[in-house]
Design a protein around this motif. Structure first.
Motif: not given
Length: 457
Positions: A36, A39-43, A46, A49, A59-61, A80
């Protein structure tokens, strides 16, 4: 249709509830990442992500399914959610148990084992398990035994006695000594002054060789603090045989002192006694023989009337004896120095002494004893013993003068129940309080011993 995601926003908090349990349950063999963090996409939601892991995707969303181990990436919580994961706790594999090992045997958590005199319990401490033990000072101390035997400059040797192993030093002092320190008024009594030539005393003397048929054999007091009673009865017994020239060879009852001498003593439950009061008891009341009232090693009822005969009439006078009463002595008297003690033993028989005992003495097996400087505990106690002779021995420290002393810990201790201790230096205070008494035999009584200011009571 929802698949592998906690899609509705209103149940997002419910998903978070499972974060900790899911991450704790994650296989510790998963590659640690980072995932994560890249990826920079925890919110939000996505689906892209994600990162490859072990042939699939993690996954990291914020909608990754945290109830499924393979869905959220291993670093999801820290990157995250800002949650620092707790340290991993090792979970045993199926069939595996966490245990402590002692002498090749495994003990599960909560189980106990006794290491010498200390109880140890197997405890889990974080990722490890280990025995947590009591910290008692043990009667058999491996450090003392190893040091005395290795350095060989103490003049004596030590061993590990099975009958003492597993006992604490407190137990040893409470049950294997048993002499209460004389009161100040008794200690201040002047010793008897004897007239003799000190130069005439031999370099060696042993009452067990001089009067082999009259000297009381070694006894074992067991776990009863009865050294005061056993040594008193033994010294009186020895002197009856010696002074009567074999007409009254007797072994007097130490049990009678334990059971019947209650005036000013602490004999209940074998807790010990005073020597001066023991001799006063024999002077006023006398003792019966061992066969009449045998030693039991515990405080039992006094089954003797004031005249020293058993109520059920089991007590018998020894064959060919003209005695019609119990065995009495004249007042006990104190001896003041090394040569006075030697002269007294040579002329009249063994004497009684007290000595201050510390931890190392319990391990003695042979040689000329003196206290070491390797004792871990300062606890000490007084033991009553019988000095039966003296001698000299050449050691690696030169010529050593010694006393030969009878103990009451059985023949399997020391030198067949005896020990030798440094003479002439008041080692372990063994020369500080030495007493003796004349027996009142049937053929001759001694009512007027000229020691009115030196008797010990």
């Amino acid at each position: 249709m929802i698949s592998n995601k906690c899609v509705p926003v209103y149940i997002f908090i419910s998903c978070l509830v499972f974060v900790v349990s899911a991450q704790r349950g994650r296989n510790s063999d998963l590659p640690p990442g980072p995932y994560c963090a890249l990826t920079g996409c925890c919110k939000g939601r996505v689906d892209d992500c994600s990162k490859p892991i072990l042939g699939t995707l993690c996954y990291c969303d914020e909608f990754c399914n945290q109830t499924r181990v393979e869905d959220c990436c291993p670093d999801y919580q820290s990157e995250c959610l800002g949650i620092t994961p707790e340290p991993d706790v090792t979970i045993p594999a199926p069939g595996e148990t966490r245990s402590c090992t002692y002498e090749g045997i495994n003990y599960g958590i909560g189980r106990t084992v006794k290491k010498n005199c200390n109880i140890c319990k197997c405890e889990a401490i974080g990722d490890t398990v280990e025995f947590l033990c009591e910290r008692n000072h043990c009667l058999m101390n491996a450090l003392i035994i190893e040091t005395v035997n290795r350095e060989r400059n103490y003049g004596w040797t030590a061993t590990n006695y099975t009958k003492f192993y597993g006992k604490t030093l407190d137990e040893g002092i409470a049950t294997r000594l048993g002499t209460l320190q004389p009161e100040r008024s008794v200690m201040n009594m002047n010793p008897v002054r004897k007239i003799y030539n000190p130069e005439s005393l031999p370099r060696q003397f042993d009452a067990t060789l001089e009067w082999p048929n009259y000297i009381t054999d070694i006894q074992d007091q067991g776990d009863c603090a009865a050294s005061w009673a056993i040594s008193t009865a033994a010294v009186a017994s020895d002197r009856f045989g010696i002074v009567s020239k074999g007409q009254e060879v007797v072994r007097l009852s130490a049990q009678e002192l334990i059971s019947c001498d209650k005036r000013g003593q602490q004999t209940q439950n074998c807790r010990g006694g005073y020597l001066d009061r023991a001799w006063a008891f024999i002077k006023h009341r006398g003792l019966v023989d061992e066969e009449c009232f045998p030693y039991k090693g515990f405080d039992m009822a006094c089954d003797l009337d004031i005249f020293g005969t058993l109520r059920d009439n089991r007590c018998r006078i020894p064959p060919n004896s003209q005695r019609t009463s119990t065995y009495l002595t004249a007042p006990a008297y104190r001896l003041g120095n090394e040569t006075d003690i030697m002269y007294e033993i040579m002329v009249s028989g063994p004497v009684q002494a007290t000595m201050l005992v510390q931890n190392d003495f319990f391990t003695y097996v042979g040689g000329v004893y003196e206290q070491t400087d390797i004792v871990e505990s300062p606890k000490k106690g007084f033991l009553s013993v019988r000095i039966v002779g003296w001698g000299e021995e050449y050691t690696n420290r030169g010529l050593m003068k010694y006393w030969k002393v009878a103990n009451s810990w059985g023949k399997d201790w020391g030198e067949d129940g005896y020990f030798r201790i440094v003479r002439g230096r008041d080692e372990s205070e063994i020369e500080s309080f030495v007493v003796a008494a004349w027996p009142e035999t049937e053929r001759r009584r001694y009512p007027s011993i000229p020691v009115p200011r030196t008797v010990v009571y």
